[in-house]
Scaffold this motif. Structure first.
Motif, mmCIF file in Angstrom:
data_model
loop_
_atom_site.group_PDB
_atom_site.id
_atom_site.type_symbol
_atom_site.label_atom_id
_atom_site.label_comp_id
_atom_site.label_asym_id
_atom_site.label_seq_id
_atom_site.Cartn_x
_atom_site.Cartn_y
_atom_site.Cartn_z
ATOM 1 N N ILE A 17 -0.030 -104.351 5.959
ATOM 2 C CA ILE A 17 1.045 -104.956 6.737
ATOM 3 C C ILE A 17 1.323 -104.129 7.982
ATOM 4 O O ILE A 17 1.529 -104.668 9.081
ATOM 5 N N LYS B 253 7.081 -104.340 11.340
ATOM 6 C CA LYS B 253 6.668 -104.835 10.019
ATOM 7 C C LYS B 253 7.800 -105.592 9.330
ATOM 8 O O LYS B 253 7.552 -106.434 8.473
ATOM 9 N N LYS C 159 0.623 -109.122 2.259
ATOM 10 C CA LYS C 159 -0.471 -109.342 3.212
ATOM 11 C C LYS C 159 -1.316 -110.537 2.780
ATOM 12 O O LYS C 159 -1.886 -111.236 3.629
ATOM 13 N N TYR D 236 7.666 -109.039 7.023
ATOM 14 C CA TYR D 236 8.274 -109.169 5.698
ATOM 15 C C TYR D 236 9.388 -110.221 5.678
ATOM 16 O O TYR D 236 9.728 -110.745 4.612
#
Length: 206
Positions: A43, A54, A64, A58
Protein backbone atom coordinates in the motif's frame (compact mmCIF):
# COMPACT_ATOMS: atom_id res chain seq x y z
CA UNK A 1 -28.86 40.10 3.26
CA UNK A 2 -29.39 36.38 2.69
CA UNK A 3 -27.02 34.05 4.48
CA UNK A 4 -24.35 32.59 2.14
CA UNK A 5 -25.09 28.97 1.36
CA UNK A 6 -22.72 26.37 2.69
CA UNK A 7 -20.51 24.74 0.10
CA UNK A 8 -21.63 21.35 -1.14
CA UNK A 9 -19.72 18.57 0.61
CA UNK A 10 -18.96 17.09 -2.81
CA UNK A 11 -18.09 19.91 -5.22
CA UNK A 12 -17.23 19.21 -8.86
CA UNK A 13 -13.59 20.07 -8.19
CA UNK A 14 -13.44 17.62 -5.30
CA UNK A 15 -15.04 14.94 -7.43
CA UNK A 16 -12.50 15.51 -10.20
CA UNK A 17 -9.64 15.38 -7.70
CA UNK A 18 -10.97 12.13 -6.27
CA UNK A 19 -11.26 10.62 -9.75
CA UNK A 20 -7.71 11.71 -10.61
CA UNK A 21 -6.45 10.17 -7.38
CA UNK A 22 -8.39 6.96 -8.00
CA UNK A 23 -7.00 6.73 -11.54
CA UNK A 24 -3.46 7.34 -10.29
CA UNK A 25 -3.88 4.62 -7.67
CA UNK A 26 -5.13 2.13 -10.27
CA UNK A 27 -2.23 2.91 -12.60
CA UNK A 28 0.27 2.66 -9.76
CA UNK A 29 -1.09 -0.66 -8.49
CA UNK A 30 -1.00 -2.28 -11.93
CA UNK A 31 2.46 -0.89 -12.69
CA UNK A 32 3.97 -2.05 -9.40
CA UNK A 33 2.51 -5.53 -9.63
CA UNK A 34 3.92 -5.80 -13.13
CA UNK A 35 7.36 -4.55 -12.12
CA UNK A 36 7.86 -6.04 -8.66
CA UNK A 37 5.27 -8.81 -8.40
CA UNK A 38 2.30 -9.03 -6.08
CA UNK A 39 4.20 -10.10 -2.96
CA UNK A 40 6.51 -7.06 -3.08
CA UNK A 41 3.76 -4.58 -3.86
CA UNK A 42 2.58 -2.63 -0.80
CA UNK A 43 0.00 0.00 0.00
CA UNK A 44 2.87 2.36 0.85
CA UNK A 45 4.45 1.72 -2.53
CA UNK A 46 1.18 2.27 -4.37
CA UNK A 47 0.57 5.51 -2.46
CA UNK A 48 4.07 6.83 -3.20
CA UNK A 49 3.79 5.92 -6.88
CA UNK A 50 0.34 7.53 -7.15
CA UNK A 51 1.34 10.65 -5.24
CA UNK A 52 -1.32 10.22 -2.55
CA UNK A 53 -1.30 9.49 1.16
CA UNK A 54 -1.80 5.87 2.17
CA UNK A 55 -4.74 7.05 4.30
CA UNK A 56 -6.47 7.94 1.03
CA UNK A 57 -6.10 4.36 -0.17
CA UNK A 58 -7.29 2.87 3.12
CA UNK A 59 -10.32 5.17 3.03
CA UNK A 60 -11.44 3.50 -0.21
CA UNK A 61 -10.00 -0.04 0.05
CA UNK A 62 -9.22 -2.38 2.95
CA UNK A 63 -6.19 -4.08 1.37
CA UNK A 64 -3.82 -4.10 -1.59
CA UNK A 65 -5.75 -7.08 -2.99
CA UNK A 66 -8.92 -4.97 -3.06
CA UNK A 67 -7.05 -2.13 -4.78
CA UNK A 68 -5.67 -4.49 -7.40
CA UNK A 69 -9.08 -6.07 -8.00
CA UNK A 70 -10.71 -2.72 -8.71
CA UNK A 71 -7.73 -1.61 -10.81
CA UNK A 72 -7.94 -4.77 -12.89
CA UNK A 73 -11.71 -4.53 -13.24
CA UNK A 74 -11.22 -0.99 -14.50
CA UNK A 75 -8.60 -2.17 -17.01
CA UNK A 76 -10.81 -5.04 -18.14
CA UNK A 77 -13.74 -2.66 -18.43
CA UNK A 78 -11.78 -0.39 -20.75
CA UNK A 79 -10.85 -3.39 -22.90
CA UNK A 80 -14.48 -4.54 -22.85
CA UNK A 81 -15.68 -1.16 -24.10
CA UNK A 82 -13.38 -1.48 -27.10
CA UNK A 83 -14.92 -4.82 -27.99
CA UNK A 84 -18.40 -4.33 -26.59
CA UNK A 85 -21.37 -6.21 -27.99
CA UNK A 86 -20.84 -9.75 -26.77
CA UNK A 87 -19.51 -12.69 -28.74
CA UNK A 88 -19.80 -12.50 -32.53
CA UNK A 89 -22.69 -14.34 -34.16
CA UNK A 90 -21.99 -14.82 -37.86
CA UNK A 91 -23.91 -18.07 -38.04
CA UNK A 92 -20.63 -20.03 -38.03
CA UNK A 93 -20.21 -21.19 -34.42
CA UNK A 94 -16.74 -22.64 -34.90
CA UNK A 95 -15.40 -19.48 -36.54
CA UNK A 96 -16.95 -17.26 -33.87
CA UNK A 97 -15.51 -19.31 -31.01
CA UNK A 98 -12.06 -19.42 -32.61
CA UNK A 99 -12.10 -15.64 -32.99
CA UNK A 100 -12.99 -15.13 -29.33
CA UNK A 101 -10.54 -17.71 -27.98
CA UNK A 102 -7.75 -16.23 -30.07
CA UNK A 103 -8.51 -12.82 -28.52
CA UNK A 104 -8.44 -14.46 -25.09
CA UNK A 105 -5.04 -15.98 -25.88
CA UNK A 106 -3.74 -12.54 -26.84
CA UNK A 107 -5.07 -11.06 -23.61
CA UNK A 108 -3.61 -13.79 -21.40
CA UNK A 109 -0.23 -13.38 -23.13
CA UNK A 110 -0.32 -9.61 -22.53
CA UNK A 111 1.64 -8.77 -19.34
CA UNK A 112 -0.87 -6.00 -18.53
CA UNK A 113 -3.51 -8.68 -17.99
CA UNK A 114 -1.40 -11.75 -17.22
CA UNK A 115 0.36 -10.47 -14.11
CA UNK A 116 -2.63 -9.02 -12.21
CA UNK A 117 -4.84 -11.96 -13.22
CA UNK A 118 -2.35 -14.43 -11.78
CA UNK A 119 -2.01 -12.36 -8.60
CA UNK A 120 -5.77 -12.15 -8.10
CA UNK A 121 -6.25 -15.83 -8.91
CA UNK A 122 -3.65 -16.84 -6.32
CA UNK A 123 -4.92 -14.40 -3.69
CA UNK A 124 -8.48 -15.55 -4.29
CA UNK A 125 -7.51 -19.05 -3.17
CA UNK A 126 -6.51 -17.83 0.31
CA UNK A 127 -9.07 -15.00 0.48
CA UNK A 128 -12.49 -16.51 -0.36
CA UNK A 129 -14.26 -13.13 -0.25
CA UNK A 130 -11.85 -11.65 -2.78
CA UNK A 131 -12.10 -14.80 -4.92
CA UNK A 132 -15.89 -14.60 -4.91
CA UNK A 133 -15.84 -10.94 -5.94
CA UNK A 134 -13.34 -11.69 -8.70
CA UNK A 135 -15.61 -14.42 -10.07
CA UNK A 136 -18.81 -12.40 -9.66
CA UNK A 137 -17.60 -9.12 -11.09
CA UNK A 138 -15.25 -10.28 -13.85
CA UNK A 139 -15.36 -13.97 -14.73
CA UNK A 140 -19.08 -14.66 -14.56
CA UNK A 141 -20.10 -11.81 -16.90
CA UNK A 142 -17.56 -13.07 -19.44
CA UNK A 143 -18.79 -16.65 -19.14
CA UNK A 144 -22.36 -15.48 -19.59
CA UNK A 145 -21.41 -14.22 -23.05
CA UNK A 146 -20.47 -17.79 -23.99
CA UNK A 147 -23.77 -19.04 -22.59
CA UNK A 148 -25.69 -16.56 -24.73
CA UNK A 149 -23.77 -17.46 -27.90
CA UNK A 150 -24.12 -21.21 -27.34
CA UNK A 151 -27.82 -20.79 -26.55
CA UNK A 152 -28.30 -18.93 -29.83
CA UNK A 153 -26.46 -21.75 -31.65
CA UNK A 154 -28.69 -24.27 -29.92
CA UNK A 155 -31.81 -22.42 -31.04
CA UNK A 156 -30.42 -22.37 -34.59
CA UNK A 157 -29.90 -26.14 -34.52
CA UNK A 158 -26.10 -25.99 -34.40
CA UNK A 159 -25.87 -27.49 -30.89
CA UNK A 160 -27.75 -30.55 -29.61
CA UNK A 161 -30.96 -29.66 -27.72
CA UNK A 162 -29.92 -31.46 -24.53
CA UNK A 163 -26.56 -29.71 -24.14
CA UNK A 164 -26.18 -27.41 -21.12
CA UNK A 165 -24.43 -24.26 -22.45
CA UNK A 166 -23.01 -23.49 -18.99
CA UNK A 167 -21.19 -26.83 -18.96
CA UNK A 168 -20.32 -26.76 -22.66
CA UNK A 169 -18.45 -23.46 -22.38
CA UNK A 170 -16.01 -25.12 -19.98
CA UNK A 171 -14.82 -27.32 -22.85
CA UNK A 172 -13.31 -24.17 -24.36
CA UNK A 173 -12.27 -21.95 -21.47
CA UNK A 174 -11.27 -24.72 -19.03
CA UNK A 175 -8.32 -26.16 -20.99
CA UNK A 176 -7.22 -22.68 -22.04
CA UNK A 177 -7.14 -21.50 -18.42
CA UNK A 178 -5.38 -24.69 -17.30
CA UNK A 179 -2.55 -24.27 -19.83
CA UNK A 180 -2.21 -20.57 -19.00
CA UNK A 181 -2.25 -21.08 -15.24
CA UNK A 182 0.27 -23.94 -15.13
CA UNK A 183 2.36 -22.77 -18.09
CA UNK A 184 2.54 -26.36 -19.29
CA UNK A 185 2.97 -25.32 -22.94
CA UNK A 186 2.74 -22.08 -24.94
CA UNK A 187 -0.67 -20.46 -25.34
CA UNK A 188 -1.19 -19.99 -29.10
CA UNK A 189 -3.89 -19.30 -31.65
CA UNK A 190 -3.37 -22.78 -33.09
CA UNK A 191 -4.11 -24.28 -29.68
CA UNK A 192 -7.29 -22.19 -29.38
CA UNK A 193 -8.43 -23.43 -32.78
CA UNK A 194 -7.78 -27.07 -31.82
CA UNK A 195 -9.84 -26.64 -28.64
CA UNK A 196 -12.81 -25.49 -30.69
CA UNK A 197 -12.46 -28.37 -33.14
CA UNK A 198 -12.15 -31.00 -30.41
CA UNK A 199 -15.01 -29.54 -28.36
CA UNK A 200 -17.42 -29.21 -31.28
CA UNK A 201 -16.57 -32.43 -33.09
CA UNK A 202 -15.19 -34.73 -30.38
CA UNK A 203 -12.23 -37.06 -30.66
CA UNK A 204 -13.96 -40.25 -31.76
CA UNK A 205 -13.52 -41.34 -35.40
CA UNK A 206 -16.00 -39.58 -37.70
Amino acid sequence: MPEPQAASPRTPDATRRSERSRRAIFDAALALVGEAGYARTTIEGIAARAGVGKQTIYRWWPSKAAVLLDAFLDLAGQAGEEGAGGLPDTGDLAADLKLVLRATVDELNDPRFDVPTRALTAEGVVDPDLGARFVERLLEPQLQLYVERLTAAQEAGHVRPGVDPRIALELFVGPLTHRWLLRTRPLTHAYADELVEYALHGIAPR
